[in-house]
Design a protein around this motif. Structure first.
Motif, PDB file in Angstrom:
ATOM      1  N   ASP A 124       0.850  -1.194   0.000  1.00 32.88           N
ATOM      2  CA  ASP A 124       0.000   0.000   0.000  1.00 32.88           C
ATOM      3  C   ASP A 124       0.882   1.239   0.000  1.00 32.88           C
ATOM      4  OD1 ASP A 124       0.732   0.690   2.747  1.00 32.88           O
ATOM      5  OD2 ASP A 124      -0.619  -0.909   3.385  1.00 32.88           O
ATOM      6  N   GLY A 125       0.245   2.397  -0.152  1.00 37.74           N
ATOM      7  CA  GLY A 125       0.991   3.635  -0.276  1.00 37.74           C
ATOM      8  C   GLY A 125       1.804   3.996   0.946  1.00 37.74           C
TER       9      GLY A 125
ATOM     10  N   ASP B 282       3.330   0.353  -8.936  1.00 33.51           N
ATOM     11  CA  ASP B 282       1.992   0.281  -9.515  1.00 33.51           C
ATOM     12  C   ASP B 282       1.297   1.627  -9.316  1.00 33.51           C
ATOM     13  OD1 ASP B 282      -0.271  -0.685 -10.725  1.00 33.51           O
ATOM     14  OD2 ASP B 282      -0.960  -1.854  -9.003  1.00 33.51           O
ATOM     15  N   LEU B 283       0.313   1.921 -10.144  1.00 32.57           N
ATOM     16  CA  LEU B 283      -0.403   3.192 -10.013  1.00 32.57           C
ATOM     17  C   LEU B 283      -1.585   3.106  -9.057  1.00 32.57           C
ATOM     18  CD1 LEU B 283      -0.528   4.771 -13.607  1.00 32.57           C
ATOM     19  CD2 LEU B 283       0.664   5.608 -11.584  1.00 32.57           C
ATOM     20  N   VAL B 284      -2.367   2.034  -9.157  1.00 31.67           N
ATOM     21  CA  VAL B 284      -3.585   1.909  -8.347  1.00 31.67           C
ATOM     22  C   VAL B 284      -3.233   1.156  -7.064  1.00 31.67           C
ATOM     23  CG1 VAL B 284      -5.954   1.086  -8.270  1.00 31.67           C
ATOM     24  CG2 VAL B 284      -4.985   1.905 -10.439  1.00 31.67           C
ATOM     25  N   LEU B 285      -3.273   1.879  -5.943  1.00 30.37           N
ATOM     26  CA  LEU B 285      -2.860   1.316  -4.662  1.00 30.37           C
ATOM     27  C   LEU B 285      -3.794   1.794  -3.555  1.00 30.37           C
ATOM     28  CD1 LEU B 285       0.937   2.194  -4.969  1.00 30.37           C
ATOM     29  CD2 LEU B 285       0.026  -0.145  -4.979  1.00 30.37           C
TER      30      LEU B 285
ATOM     31  N   LYS C  10      -2.233   6.277  -0.684  1.00 29.52           N
ATOM     32  CA  LYS C  10      -1.670   7.124  -1.730  1.00 29.52           C
ATOM     33  C   LYS C  10      -1.445   6.313  -2.993  1.00 29.52           C
ATOM     34  CE  LYS C  10       0.622  10.287   1.456  1.00 29.52           C
ATOM     35  NZ  LYS C  10       1.898  10.778   2.025  1.00 29.52           N
ATOM     36  N   ASN C  11      -1.813   6.888  -4.139  1.00 22.37           N
ATOM     37  CA  ASN C  11      -1.632   6.162  -5.394  1.00 22.37           C
ATOM     38  C   ASN C  11      -0.222   6.346  -5.933  1.00 22.37           C
ATOM     39  OD1 ASN C  11      -1.468   8.590  -6.995  1.00 22.37           O
ATOM     40  ND2 ASN C  11      -3.701   8.741  -6.935  1.00 22.37           N
ATOM     41  N   GLY C  12       0.057   5.657  -7.034  1.00 26.08           N
ATOM     42  CA  GLY C  12       1.391   5.668  -7.585  1.00 26.08           C
ATOM     43  C   GLY C  12       1.873   7.039  -8.016  1.00 26.08           C
TER      44      GLY C  12
ATOM     45  N   GLU D  22       1.026   9.966  -6.696  1.00 24.91           N
ATOM     46  CA  GLU D  22       1.378  10.714  -5.488  1.00 24.91           C
ATOM     47  C   GLU D  22       2.711  10.240  -4.920  1.00 24.91           C
ATOM     48  OE1 GLU D  22      -2.667  11.801  -3.191  1.00 24.91           O
ATOM     49  OE2 GLU D  22      -2.468   9.656  -3.635  1.00 24.91           O
TER      50      GLU D  22
ATOM     51  N   THR E  26       1.887  -0.891 -14.708  1.00 30.33           N
ATOM     52  CA  THR E  26       0.457  -0.728 -14.496  1.00 30.33           C
ATOM     53  C   THR E  26      -0.356  -1.175 -15.706  1.00 30.33           C
ATOM     54  OG1 THR E  26      -1.250   0.950 -14.028  1.00 30.33           O
ATOM     55  CG2 THR E  26       0.664   1.655 -15.292  1.00 30.33           C
TER      56      THR E  26
END
Length: 226
Positions: A32-33, A51-54, A57-59, A61, A79
């Motif tokens: 996770d972020g 990865d972008l979708v987490l 905080k996303n990738g 950020e 991703t």
């Protein structure tokens, strides 16, 4: 090489981790972020696979945070989001490379190796560590290392060596060192620079080859292998 894999899908992260470890990489995984941010900012990584979708905080950020705190740490975004807009957003956030899922594992390894080999400008720290020949200066730990020997430095010794590491190959006059390190106007009758240079050499060069801190008579000092 030490790699951080940031991937919340356990099956995917396990596959990547196992494959990279078979290539003799040292791999940490964040799911996770928050975990990714903590690991990336507290440890030195040669490459982050992100990865972008987490969760959290996303990738994008995270990448922006990584590049602000450790601008030379390479980030490879991995991703399923593959539109042109997605790629532009990734590169705008500071990503160094972008690989779409599904991917060929051999290509992932090749991309990681290419990023890890990317040269930095002379005098630029990588993951908060300056490197010159076999000399390493860790900004966070305030220590130097030659070969496998850790060298403890005083605050002034550290500042002095850091200035040389920021200016490798350049002859630095005594006056400049006095003004930059001691923040005082140089006086010709002081030998403070010589005293600290001798102390620093005893720690950095005395027991090692080649000698890196050298005197240029009448000119100053230089960090050089020649």
């Amino acid at each position: 090489m030490r790699i951080l894999v940031v991937e919340d899908e356990v099956q995917v992260s396990s596959f990547i981790k196992q494959g990279l470890e078979e290539q003799s990489f040292d791999v940490d995984v964040a799911y996770d972020g928050a975990m990714a941010e903590r690991l990336a900012l507290s440890r030195d990584y040669d490459v982050v696979v992100l990865d972008l979708v987490l969760p959290g905080k996303n990738g994008l950020e995270l990448c922006a945070i990584f590049k602000k705190e450790k601008p030379s740490m390479p980030v490879l975004m991995l991703t399923t989001l593959g539109t042109t807009a997605d790629k532009v957003s990734g590169f705008d956030a500071g990503a160094d490379d972008y690989l779409l899922k599904p991917f060929e594992f051999a290509e992932l390894v090749a991309r990681i190796k290419a990023l890890a080999r990317r040269p930095s400008a002379p005098g630029t720290p990588v993951n908060n560590v300056f490197r010159f020949e076999d000399l390493r200066l860790d900004i966070d730990k305030k220590t130097a290392r030659r070969h496998d020997a850790v060298i403890k430095l005083s605050a002034k010794e550290f500042a002095l060596l850091r200035y040389f590491m920021e200016n490798p190959g350049r002859v630095i006059p005594r006056q400049e060192l006095a003004e930059k390190i001691w923040k005082v106007k140089f006086e010709t009758n002081t030998n403070v620079v010589e005293v600290y240079m001798n102390m620093l050499r005893n720690k950095i060069d005395r027991d090692f080859e080649p000698k890196l801190l050298q005197t240029r008579i009448g000119l100053g000092y230089v960090l050089s292998k020649d």
